[in-house]
Design an enzyme around this catalytic site. Structure first.
Site, PDB file in Angstrom:
ATOM      1  N   MET A  99      70.104  21.132  34.492  1.00 32.85           N
ATOM      2  CA  MET A  99      68.970  20.657  33.076  1.00 32.85           C
ATOM      3  C   MET A  99      68.347  20.599  33.361  1.00 32.85           C
ATOM      4  O   MET A  99      67.523  19.099  34.496  1.00 32.85           O
ATOM      5  CB  MET A  99      70.486  19.571  33.018  1.00 32.85           C
ATOM      6  CG  MET A  99      71.492  20.749  32.347  1.00 32.85           C
ATOM      7  SD  MET A  99      72.445  18.144  32.204  1.00 32.85           S
ATOM      8  CE  MET A  99      72.487  17.890  33.574  1.00 32.85           C
ATOM      9  N   ILE A 157      75.324  15.911  40.013  1.00 35.46           N
ATOM     10  CA  ILE A 157      74.445  15.945  40.620  1.00 35.46           C
ATOM     11  C   ILE A 157      72.847  15.588  40.908  1.00 35.46           C
ATOM     12  O   ILE A 157      72.205  15.735  39.530  1.00 35.46           O
ATOM     13  CB  ILE A 157      73.868  17.846  41.595  1.00 35.46           C
ATOM     14  CG1 ILE A 157      75.198  18.101  42.376  1.00 35.46           C
ATOM     15  CG2 ILE A 157      72.397  17.219  42.558  1.00 35.46           C
ATOM     16  CD1 ILE A 157      75.365  19.806  42.567  1.00 35.46           C
ATOM     17  N   GLY A 187      67.130  14.808  34.031  1.00 38.49           N
ATOM     18  CA  GLY A 187      66.814  15.609  34.996  1.00 38.49           C
ATOM     19  C   GLY A 187      68.080  16.272  36.107  1.00 38.49           C
ATOM     20  O   GLY A 187      67.763  15.541  36.736  1.00 38.49           O
ATOM     21  N   SER A 188      68.988  17.328  36.475  1.00 38.16           N
ATOM     22  CA  SER A 188      69.799  16.946  37.372  1.00 38.16           C
ATOM     23  C   SER A 188      70.919  18.588  36.790  1.00 38.16           C
ATOM     24  O   SER A 188      70.499  19.579  36.431  1.00 38.16           O
ATOM     25  CB  SER A 188      70.515  15.578  36.727  1.00 38.16           C
ATOM     26  OG  SER A 188      70.886  16.171  35.390  1.00 38.16           O
ATOM     27  N   ARG A 189      71.659  18.903  37.512  1.00 40.18           N
ATOM     28  CA  ARG A 189      72.204  20.194  37.344  1.00 40.18           C
ATOM     29  C   ARG A 189      73.927  19.502  37.590  1.00 40.18           C
ATOM     30  O   ARG A 189      74.128  18.778  38.019  1.00 40.18           O
ATOM     31  CB  ARG A 189      71.857  20.295  38.789  1.00 40.18           C
ATOM     32  CG  ARG A 189      72.836  21.802  38.886  1.00 40.18           C
ATOM     33  CD  ARG A 189      72.660  21.841  40.349  1.00 40.18           C
ATOM     34  NE  ARG A 189      73.878  22.983  41.325  1.00 40.18           N
ATOM     35  CZ  ARG A 189      72.999  22.943  42.339  1.00 40.18           C
ATOM     36  NH1 ARG A 189      72.038  23.616  43.766  1.00 40.18           N
ATOM     37  NH2 ARG A 189      74.317  23.710  43.441  1.00 40.18           N
TER      38      ARG A 189
END
Length: 230
Positions: A99, A157, A187-189
């Protein structure tokens, strides 16, 4: 089509204080220099957009594994699952959704079931698109077990600019598919670990929509994605 429904998307309550802070800073900047005020207005609008919480049309067919996040499918590979998920030591297929700061960051349950594990780990803030982020970054691991005994692992994450993982569920909670279970700020995953032998129905580079995009089908585990690379 009602354009108002597209533009005026509801905002998650977790974003209210941030929008208020951005707006207050914009007002202060207006007394310093008007161009700074308009930059602040733009940042405030972006903050509102970041915390948007749109309605999703969630497929209701039992056994479908849906994307838990909006973003790009950045990795698909067989890896040893994190110990925190309690999924054993054999390699499982991991599907990663990256993301960026413009994606909706509300996380949704990939499948209906009971939460059996929730484990938070402190860590670094490497670029979430990197493979090693799964092991070294701040993360929150969740395992969901279906009524049929199949287990799906989901790991939130933190990324390069993310500094806060929020999880709204606890062990023994019951989740419906597509229901909101958390978010990650800025912002991440998310990594999804599929059960042994289940093939993904997405490809690297594909755009995923939380609660709508089908990652896999537990009813037909060997079914694979059919597509023509461009």
């Amino acid at each position: 089509m009602n354009m108002l429904k597209i533009v005026a998307v509801p905002m998650h309550r977790e974003g209210r204080k941030f929008v208020a802070i951005f707006a207050a800073i914009s007002v202060v900047l207006s007394f310093i220099w008007m161009p700074l005020f308009w930059l602040g207005v733009g940042a405030t609008i972006w903050c509102y957009y970041f915390f948007r919480d749109p309605v999703r049309i969630v497929p209701q067919q039992p056994g479908l594994v849906l994307s838990p996040a909006d973003g790009i499918i950045s990795l698909i590979e067989d890896v040893d699952p994190p110990v925190d998920l309690g999924l054993g030591t054999e390699p499982l297929t991991r599907v990663s959704v990256f993301m960026n700061v413009f994606n909706c960051h509300i996380n949704r349950a990939p499948i209906a079931g009971t939460v059996t594990h929730v484990v938070y780990r402190h860590g670094k803030f490497l670029n979430a698109s990197l493979d090693k982020a799964s092991e070294h970054n701040e993360r929150n691991s969740i395992t969901i077990e279906t009524a049929q005994g199949q287990r799906i692992g989901v790991v939130q994450i933190a990324g390069l600019v993310a500094r806060r993982i929020l999880c709204f569920v606890h062990e023994s909670d019951r989740l419906e598919v597509g229901h909101r279970f958390g978010l990650i700020r800025f912002g991440s995953r998310l990594d999804v670990y599929l059960p042994k032998g289940v093939s993904p129905l997405v490809a690297v580079g594909q755009t995923a929509v939380a609660g709508e995009t089908i990652l896999a089908d537990l009813n037909d585990p060997e079914r694979k994605r059919i597509g023509i690379p461009e």
